[in-house]
Design a protein around this motif. Structure first.
Motif, PDB file in Angstrom:
ATOM      1  N   GLY A   3       0.811  -1.208   0.000  1.00 28.89           N
ATOM      2  CA  GLY A   3       0.000   0.000   0.000  1.00 28.89           C
ATOM      3  C   GLY A   3       0.844   1.259   0.000  1.00 28.89           C
ATOM      4  O   GLY A   3       0.555   2.223  -0.725  1.00 28.89           O
ATOM      5  N   ASP A   4       1.904   1.274   0.796  1.00 26.57           N
ATOM      6  CA  ASP A   4       2.771   2.442   0.869  1.00 26.57           C
ATOM      7  C   ASP A   4       3.453   2.725  -0.468  1.00 26.57           C
ATOM      8  O   ASP A   4       3.782   3.876  -0.782  1.00 26.57           O
ATOM      9  CB  ASP A   4       3.852   2.241   1.935  1.00 26.57           C
TER      10      ASP A   4
ATOM     11  N   GLY B 221       0.556   6.702  -1.429  1.00 25.60           N
ATOM     12  CA  GLY B 221       0.265   5.679  -0.431  1.00 25.60           C
ATOM     13  C   GLY B 221       0.565   6.062   1.006  1.00 25.60           C
ATOM     14  O   GLY B 221       0.132   5.367   1.928  1.00 25.60           O
ATOM     15  N   LEU B 222       1.311   7.142   1.210  1.00 26.61           N
ATOM     16  CA  LEU B 222       1.656   7.555   2.573  1.00 26.61           C
ATOM     17  C   LEU B 222       0.758   8.667   3.107  1.00 26.61           C
ATOM     18  O   LEU B 222       0.819   9.008   4.286  1.00 26.61           O
ATOM     19  CB  LEU B 222       3.115   8.033   2.617  1.00 26.61           C
ATOM     20  N   VAL B 223      -0.078   9.221   2.254  1.00 26.95           N
ATOM     21  CA  VAL B 223      -0.793  10.444   2.613  1.00 26.95           C
ATOM     22  C   VAL B 223      -1.818  10.215   3.715  1.00 26.95           C
ATOM     23  O   VAL B 223      -1.939  11.029   4.643  1.00 26.95           O
ATOM     24  CB  VAL B 223      -1.471  11.048   1.372  1.00 26.95           C
TER      25      VAL B 223
ATOM     26  N   PRO C 199      12.892   4.861  -7.936  1.00 26.04           N
ATOM     27  CA  PRO C 199      13.582   5.130  -6.661  1.00 26.04           C
ATOM     28  C   PRO C 199      12.626   5.180  -5.475  1.00 26.04           C
ATOM     29  O   PRO C 199      11.436   5.470  -5.614  1.00 26.04           O
ATOM     30  CB  PRO C 199      14.245   6.492  -6.910  1.00 26.04           C
ATOM     31  N   ASN C 200      13.188   4.887  -4.321  1.00 26.08           N
ATOM     32  CA  ASN C 200      12.472   5.019  -3.046  1.00 26.08           C
ATOM     33  C   ASN C 200      11.243   4.129  -2.992  1.00 26.08           C
ATOM     34  O   ASN C 200      10.195   4.522  -2.496  1.00 26.08           O
ATOM     35  CB  ASN C 200      12.077   6.487  -2.807  1.00 26.08           C
ATOM     36  N   SER C 201      11.360   2.909  -3.505  1.00 24.63           N
ATOM     37  CA  SER C 201      10.252   1.957  -3.488  1.00 24.63           C
ATOM     38  C   SER C 201      10.463   0.930  -2.379  1.00 24.63           C
ATOM     39  O   SER C 201      11.463   0.203  -2.397  1.00 24.63           O
ATOM     40  CB  SER C 201      10.153   1.218  -4.829  1.00 24.63           C
ATOM     41  N   PRO C 202       9.549   0.828  -1.423  1.00 26.25           N
ATOM     42  CA  PRO C 202       9.701  -0.166  -0.358  1.00 26.25           C
ATOM     43  C   PRO C 202       9.502  -1.594  -0.838  1.00 26.25           C
ATOM     44  O   PRO C 202       9.891  -2.533  -0.161  1.00 26.25           O
ATOM     45  CB  PRO C 202       8.619   0.222   0.646  1.00 26.25           C
TER      46      PRO C 202
END
Length: 950
Positions: free
Chosen positions: A183-184, A189-191, A751-754
């Motif tokens: 989800g993030d 997804g972080l909002v 970039p910055n993908s969990p």
């Protein structure tokens, strides 16, 4: 499964109820080329929407509701527990959802994954969910498996803890954390974490999402888990609903037998949660990988039983929920400041969240968009809605309800409706109170509710394109270098059994009775395929044309999709607004869409309103205006959607892989691009319509409660005089040598993908119309076809590196593709792809289908047949697939004998003839700085690409 918040109304308007009547709506078609009209006596309609049920309570406090529905030999079993994430204490966020996962991992007398037992029963529509207010489990099973389903649910209610091991806890902790990463990882997804923290003060029960925090999940101990179960999962904190082919007299002794011995436990007193009001407006701006700037306003409002809730639901629909909504009309259609808008009122037990949002058109000043959005909202608050707006909102939602009446279970069927009312409102007939309120609702009620709540301070969230400027939370198990705590050693686990409870037998098999198919021909020569279903007073008409994305010419990819999008944006006599309003008054929807092979127009109508509904469909299909201003507006929306697809992991993977797999010049390999959609002209739309959307290139499929003769008469009135144009019919050209060089990796740097998203595909030699296709699907159930398949059980249930991995066939008319896909945690990307390859190679060589897998899968496939075709839309889809792939009318009824004749040897043979582990084209979407070094040891060529820029 946990819910991630989405901007969609949770109003009971869309819940599936039972209706024993045909609505008294207008049946006379209006004059041609006018907006079709209907009249409906809403109080009469609403008063007859009922779910008859009987209720009783066991001595241990378990509340039981039984609804009898004899339309098919299936029964839904639903259990709602009165506990959700709002009831979690500080430092224990995510516990309710984590426990939902654990309750699928086996109980004392059913120690394996519950999906195994569900498969053996032939269950359909099964799942478990957790949200703020409740945890629920549900499954629809063939009638002969009802007793087994009750045994299974009762075992996890009363006899679970002896089967909860440290290995299971560690593994499911990892799975849930990957669900959170998934989800993030989505754009934006972080909002919503920040939205909840802003709307609700510290200590408020609704301040955190059900998924919880990584830190709290890391901290969950066996003692915590056992205490949580003991405190919340007793029978007197639960409601059991049984709906389907059973009476209360039949159900009561079975419920007593399986649930009566479970000890009473504590009763959760749901956390109280006042509705807060922000002291002042709050504005926050975020950046993420989105295609266009989005602005959303949020207001905390009353919950499910609040006096204004129904009025807020309807007000939100009028504002931005209906196709004819005010925001759509002003911001999207007239002034073209936004490419999309929405408004919804999401209701929970104690509170609700009312939201209004708009996504800006490229180049539009956000301040201008916000000003006009606020003006539209303010006008509705000041003046209130019209009587027609209220009526349309209620009628369209009621019609959607009626069309959903067939389903006994699922996410919003009759069982869930009764359970929700009992658990969250203390009344199984809560839905009836809602409908009574709807029938009496006035514009003044809506005006007062909106004025009371939407004039309070709001939180505004702006989500802009750009590099994500918020950091995602990572689990300690990943942060610790070399940690692998989540991998599960099943052989080392031992369980204790407090009471031996043998599984009851399933002594018969429910037979699928697929509706008899009838045929007719319209006056214009179009073939009609028809089946009668009388459970609800609804009619579905689908017209499918041999077009689809494969009809797109080279250089004009996206033409079919753009053309279809314009049909309901204006006709010779109706604007898009008038089309939307007419459908809402009729309680009808005309959906337009397409796949690779077909372009389809589908009408969903109340049967009593069939004639005017068909006339609306006629005008949309036969008289599209293709107005230049509509074309530019829809083009902008399409391009924005395409750019957004290029930001999401799944979209990137699919758009990257498709031309690589088929070849960029193949009809199946052409994907829309910004350039191709930008080049399409109005003349292209007209030429495409004339070549493909024509009566000599389509056929009609109908499901209705009315007999075929009446349907043909109605269809002829609307389409009998429709003739093909003089221009030639379109043709498609498929090469005989479709295929790609496999055994390679395309790494798309995000970039910055969990998480990393992995997608691997190949074209198979299988024909979807050949009987071997069934065998191919059956064989794949061992490798990737369902939850219990080896790929998922390995990467999710053993290693805990993924929320889910699947492999399956996608059938097209001229190609069958086999794909493996799933999101995996970033630090395990290389390991995960290595496991996908190993499992596939071993399955195709030394570890084929086992007798145990075959027995389970045959039981699942045969037993699930009645549930798979419970609803009219399911039957309609089956009829269309039969036509597309040249299957006989009774194809669905032949499946049981095909399944039971299968052997491991025959399934191994088809799998090995169809899949080659060295022919996959792999696409990996993830942070190249993290994952490239993991992929290199696999020895496959790696081509690295950057995400497409603006």
């Amino acid at each position: 499964m946990t819910h991630r918040f989405a901007a969609a109304s949770l109003s009971a308007l869309a819940l599936a109820l039972a209706v024993p009547f045909a609505p008294a709506l207008a049946q006379t078609a209006p004059a041609a080329s006018a907006a079709p009209q209907a009249t409906a006596d809403l109080p009469t309609l609403v008063s007859q929407v009922t779910i008859p049920y009987q209720q009783f309570e066991l001595a241990n406090g378990l509340t039981v509701l039984v609804h009898e529905d004899r339309k098919a030999p299936i029964v839904n079993v639903t259990v709602w527990y009165n506990v959700g994430s709002k009831d979690e204490p500080e430092g224990k966020t995510g516990f309710a959802h984590l426990f939902e996962h654990l309750m699928f991992n086996g109980s004392e007398n059913a120690p394996d994954d519950y999906f195994k037992y569900l498969a053996e029963m032939g269950a359909t529509d099964y799942n478990g969910t957790t949200w703020f207010d409740r945890t629920n489990y549900f499954q629809t099973v063939p009638r002969p498996a009802l007793e087994r389903a009750l045994w299974l649910e009762s075992d996890r209610m009363g006899y679970l803890l002896g089967a909860v091991t440290q290995g299971k806890l560690d593994n499911q902790r990892g799975v849930v954390q990957n669900e959170k990463r998934q989800g993030d990882n989505e754009p934006g997804g972080l909002v919503f974490y920040d939205v909840l923290k802003t709307l609700f003060p510290d200590g408020h029960p609704y301040q955190h999402e059900a998924i919880g925090s990584m830190a709290d999940l890391d901290s969950a101990s066996m003692e915590d888990v056992k205490a949580w179960f003991t405190e919340n999962y007793g029978p007197n904190n639960a409601t059991l609903v049984i709906a389907g082919d059973i009476s209360a007299e039949e159900a009561k002794p079975l419920v007593e037998k399986y649930f009566g011995t479970i000890a009473r436990g504590p009763v959760n007193d749901p956390a109280q949660a006042p509705v807060p009001t922000l002291a002042e407006p709050v504005r926050k701006t975020f950046k993420d990988q989105v295609a266009a700037t989005n602005v959303t306003r949020y207001w905390p409002v009353e919950g499910l039983t609040g006096k204004d809730r129904i009025a807020l639901d309807v007000g939100a629909s009028i504002l931005g929920g209906l196709a004819s909504s005010r925001l759509d009309n002003v911001l999207v259609r007239d002034e073209q400041l936004a490419v999309s808008v929405s408004s919804s009122n999401s209701s929970f037990q104690r509170i609700g969240i009312l939201s209004v949002e708009a996504t800006a058109k490229t180049g539009v000043d956000l301040a201008v968009l916000e000003k006009r959005m606020d003006e539209v909202v303010a006008q509705l608050i000041a003046e209130g809605p019209t009587e027609d707006e209220v009526r349309r909102a209620v009628t369209s939602n009621l019609a959607r309800t009626i069309r959903g009446l067939e389903q006994v279970g699922g996410f919003s069927g009759k069982a869930q409706t009764l359970a929700e009312g009992e658990v969250l409102a203390g009344d199984p007939q809560f839905y009836a109170r809602e409908f009574e309120a709807l029938a009496k609702l006035t514009p003044a009620d809506v005006k007062a509710a909106l004025g009371s709540w939407m004039t309070r301070p709001a939180m505004t969230v702006v989500l802009e394109p750009g590099a994500r400027d918020a950091t995602y939370e990572e689990a300690a198990s990943v942060a610790a270098e070399g940690a692998n705590a989540s991998e599960r050693d099943r052989a080392a686990e031992t369980i204790s059994v407090s009471a031996v409870r043998p599984a009851p037998p399933i002594d018969s098999i429910a037979q699928l009775d697929f509706p008899d198919v009838e045929r007719a021909t319209l006056k214009n020569g179009m073939k009609v395929t028809y089946a009668r279903r009388t459970a609800v007073p609804a009619t579905y008409v689908s017209m499918a044309f041999n077009a689809g994305g494969a009809a797109d010419p080279a250089g004009k990819t996206g033409l079919d999709g753009l053309t279809l999008s314009l049909f309901d944006e204006g006709t010779k006599s109706l604007s898009a607004q008038q089309i939307a309003e007419a459908g809402e008054r009729l309680g009808a929807t005309v959906s337009v869409g397409g796949g690779d092979d077909r372009s389809t127009f589908t009408l969903s109508a109340l049967t009593a309103n069939l004639a005017p509904s068909l006339d609306l469909m006629r005008q949309i299909m036969r008289e599209p205006a293709f107005n230049p201003e509509d074309l530019e507006r829809v083009r902008n929306q399409t391009i924005t959607g395409l750019r957004q697809a290029m930001k999401s992991p799944q979209g990137i993977a699919q758009l990257t892989l498709t031309p690589e797999l088929f070849g960029a010049n193949s009809p199946y390999g052409r994907v829309p691009t910004v350039a191709s959609v930008s080049s399409i002209t109005r003349d292209d739309l007209i030429a495409h319509k004339d070549s493909w959307i024509r009566p000599d290139n389509g056929e009609v499929f109908v499901i209705s409660d009315k007999p075929l003769a009446e349907i043909v008469t109605a269809l002829n009135a609307a389409f009998g005089d429709w003739s093909a144009p003089a221009t030639p019919k379109g043709t498609k050209q498929f090469a005989d040598n479709m295929g790609a060089n496999g055994n390679r990796i395309i790494l798309v740097n995000r970039p910055n993908s969990p998480q990393s998203f992995i997608l691997g595909s190949q074209i198979t030699p299988v024909d979807a119309g050949d009987p071997a296709f069934v065998a191919f699907g059956s064989a794949n159930k061992s490798l990737g076809g369902d939850f219990l398949a080896r790929l998922n059980m390995n990467l999710r249930e053993t290693k805990g590196w993924s929320y889910g991995v699947r492999g399956g066939a996608q059938a097209r008319e001229n190609a069958v593709v086999y794909s493996i896909s799933g999101g995996v945690q970033a630090d395990r990307t290389g390991d995960s792809l290595a496991e996908m390859l190993r499992e596939t190679k071993e399955f195709l060589t030394i570890k084929g289908v086992t007798p145990e897998e075959l027995e389970r899968n045959v039981a699942s496939d045969v037993g699930s047949l009645p549930g798979r075709f419970e609803t009219s839309p399911a039957v309609l889809g089956a009829m269309q697939s039969n036509a597309l792939f040249g299957r006989p009318d009774n194809y669905q009824e032949t499946l049981a004998s095909i399944y039971t004749a299968q052997t491991p040897a025959t399934l191994d043979a088809i799998a090995r003839a169809s899949i080659d582990a060295d022919k996959f084209v792999w696409v990996v979407v993830g942070d190249a700085n993290v994952v490239r070094a993991q992929l290199e040891p696999l020895g496959l060529p790696i081509e690295q690409r950057e995400m497409e820029g603006e």
